[in-house]
Scaffold this active site. Structure first.
Site, PDB file in Angstrom:
ATOM      1  CG  HIS A  87     -50.273 -25.811 -54.432  1.00 27.24           C
ATOM      2  ND1 HIS A  87     -50.669 -27.119 -54.241  1.00 27.24           N
ATOM      3  CD2 HIS A  87     -51.283 -25.043 -53.949  1.00 27.24           C
ATOM      4  CE1 HIS A  87     -51.873 -27.134 -53.690  1.00 27.24           C
ATOM      5  NE2 HIS A  87     -52.266 -25.889 -53.486  1.00 27.24           N
ATOM      6  CB  SER A  90     -17.793 -25.958 -55.937  1.00 25.00           C
ATOM      7  OG  SER A  90     -17.297 -26.912 -56.858  1.00 25.00           O
ATOM      8  CE  LYS A 128     -22.354 -25.001 -57.395  1.00 23.06           C
ATOM      9  NZ  LYS A 128     -23.789 -24.984 -57.539  1.00 23.06           N
ATOM     10  CD  GLU A 136     -27.097 -27.179 -50.160  1.00 23.05           C
ATOM     11  OE1 GLU A 136     -26.637 -28.274 -50.501  1.00 23.05           O
ATOM     12  OE2 GLU A 136     -26.678 -26.096 -50.606  1.00 23.05           O
TER      13      GLU A 136
END
Ligand code: ARG
Length: 475
Positions: A155, A276, A282, A289
């Site tokens: 979880h 970025s 960044k 992803e």
């Protein structure tokens, strides 16, 4: 060029031709179409359905065409309908009417699925090779961290401490099942459809078994109607890719989480990160992803083909032309994703200290207390209750379980004596998990070795099959 027209008084409307045209995507079947034409030629010649002079002319032209296709000297033109018609144009341009002789006893219906099977087998072996390389990267990384403790989650909450090598190695077991599925798929897909004709077989003395053998298939079709309409192998391949995609997406999710500032476990190398356009600080884990996102395409492609096939009448229907683009797209997506994920894994480093410090947090040693009491013959329900009380005390006094004193433990349950302090450490907890497949570091190392040995065998098996396939293609 189209391969029909004798009974038509009008050429197809442009819109009809454009709709039915497939050469812009099925051209990649060309090498397999040429190879299956050679097999068909061999059977026509063997059974005297073509004279040996024409046969050697065709054979020479097919070899030339193969060369020209490989170097893009021969390519489809706007008026070609599909790969089969483009190649027949190529043959007739070289040798005149004899170029059309190969159509005897063969339909595009049995031809296209034979080509697609050959294409799929060839490319599936490349997928398997990339998965084997991914396995190597996973297992090497798991070996590096076998002795390092980290929190294990259920979880996404701290559950029990794990060897971090165990955490990483689990992925290799998921991909090993994908490799098993590929092996199984290769057996089931190894069926030649040539000789099925349009749907009913042929009145000519063909020899489907001979053709199957010539093309390296294990067997020939048993029912000609099924042979031209069966696309189970496409769906099964797309399912395997969906599973691989899901497994990659779960790695992607973990890596993204572990690279977050909050976790700060994973240091993904710059070469596998992106920046970025507005925020100069960044460094984003885009490979992870995209690995997570691509799963959507794999599943979408599977659903697309399953939906085309649902309630489709048997034999050939033009709907079947819709099998190729989803399949090609899934292959291409894997060829992009697998090497990037492999590289990302190999070049990621993890913060050992941070993971070790986090390992006992969140009362992750509570099960050790309960198990300790069970070993002293206390019924588990009571043991669970006592461990729960330890957690409650910790919560009240803002401590972790390993920070409780001997007398506090003793007052919660008289059997919680000094011995419990040994298992109330991450190291003790890890070492005690010795059931086979468990997280004790010594076991983790042997699990990894066994998985590596199995992967090495799979690699050998795949390279044997690749060599056999390319030998067949070069005949
Ligand atoms: N381009 C077609 C396909 O991919 C080849 C088979 C065409 N057969 C036919 N009967 N029109 O399925």
């Amino acid at each position: 060029m189209v391969l029909w027209g004798g009974r038509f008084s009008e050429a197809p409307q442009d819109s009809v031709f454009e709709l039915s045209r497939s050469v812009h995507f099925d051209w990649r079947l060309a090498p397999y179409d040429i190879r299956s034409s050679k097999a068909h030629l061999a059977v026509l010649e063997r059974n005297k359905l073509i004279n040996s002079e024409d046969a050697s002319k065709i054979s020479r032209a097919l070899n030339e065409l193969a060369e020209e296709v490989a170097t893009s000297k021969f390519a489809p033109i706007d008026s070609d309908e599909d790969v089969h018609s483009a190649l027949e144009r190529g043959l007739t341009e070289k040798i005149g009417a004899a170029g059309g002789a190969l159509r005897a006893g063969r339909s595009r219906n049995d031809q296209v699925t034979t080509d697609l099977r050959l294409f799929s087998i060839d490319h599936m072996l490349q997928v398997a090779d990339l998965v084997v390389k991914l396995q190597d990267a996973i297992l090497a990384k798991a070996t590096e961290y076998a002795d390092d403790p980290a929190p294990g989650f259920t979880h996404i909450q701290h559950a029990q401490p794990l060897s971090f090598g165990h955490e990483l190695a689990k992925h290799a077991h998921a991909f090993a099942r994908d490799l098993d599925r590929i092996e199984d798929w290769l057996v089931r897909t190894s069926v030649s459809s040539l000789g099925a004709g349009a749907l009913a077989g042929s009145s000519l003395p063909l020899d489907p078994q001979f053709t199957a053998k010539n093309l390296g298939f294990e067997r020939s079709f048993e029912n000609s109607i099924d042979a031209v309409s069966d696309r189970d192998y496409v769906c099964e391949a797309l399912f395997i890719f969906s599973m691989i995609g899901n497994h990659l997406s779960r790695i992607g999710e973990e890596w993204t989480l572990w690279a977050s500032t909050e976790f700060s476990w994973a240091k993904v190398s710059d070469a596998y990160s992106t920046g970025s356009s507005i925020m100069p600080q960044k460094k984003n884990p885009d490979v992870a992803e995209l690995a997570r996102g691509k799963a959507g395409r794999f599943i979408g492609n599977l659903v697309a083909v399953l939906t085309v096939l649902k309630a489709l009448p048997f034999a050939y229907n033009r709907d079947l032309q819709e099998d190729k683009e989803p399949l090609f797209d899934s292959f291409d997506t894997l060829f992009l994703t697998l090497p990037a994920v492999t590289g990302m894994i190999s070049t990621t480093n993890f913060d050992r200290q941070k993971m070790a410090e986090a390992a006992p947090k969140g009362f992750s040693l509570a099960t050790e207390i309960a198990d300790y009491l069970v070993r002293k013959n206390i019924p588990f329900a009571i043991a669970h209750e006592s461990a729960g009380k330890c957690v409650a005390l910790c919560e009240k006094t803002s401590r972790e379980l390993h920070q409780l004193t001997a007398s506090e433990l003793h007052s919660i349950h008289p059997q919680l004596d000094e011995g419990v302090m040994v298992v109330l450490s991450v190291d003790g907890a890890l070492k005690s998990r010795t059931t086979s497949g468990g997280t004790a570091p010594s076991l983790v190392k042997s699990q990894i070795q066994a998985a590596q040995a199995r992967n090495d065998l799979t690699r050998k098996e795949i390279s044997r099959k690749v060599a056999k396939f390319s030998e067949m293609m070069n005949q």
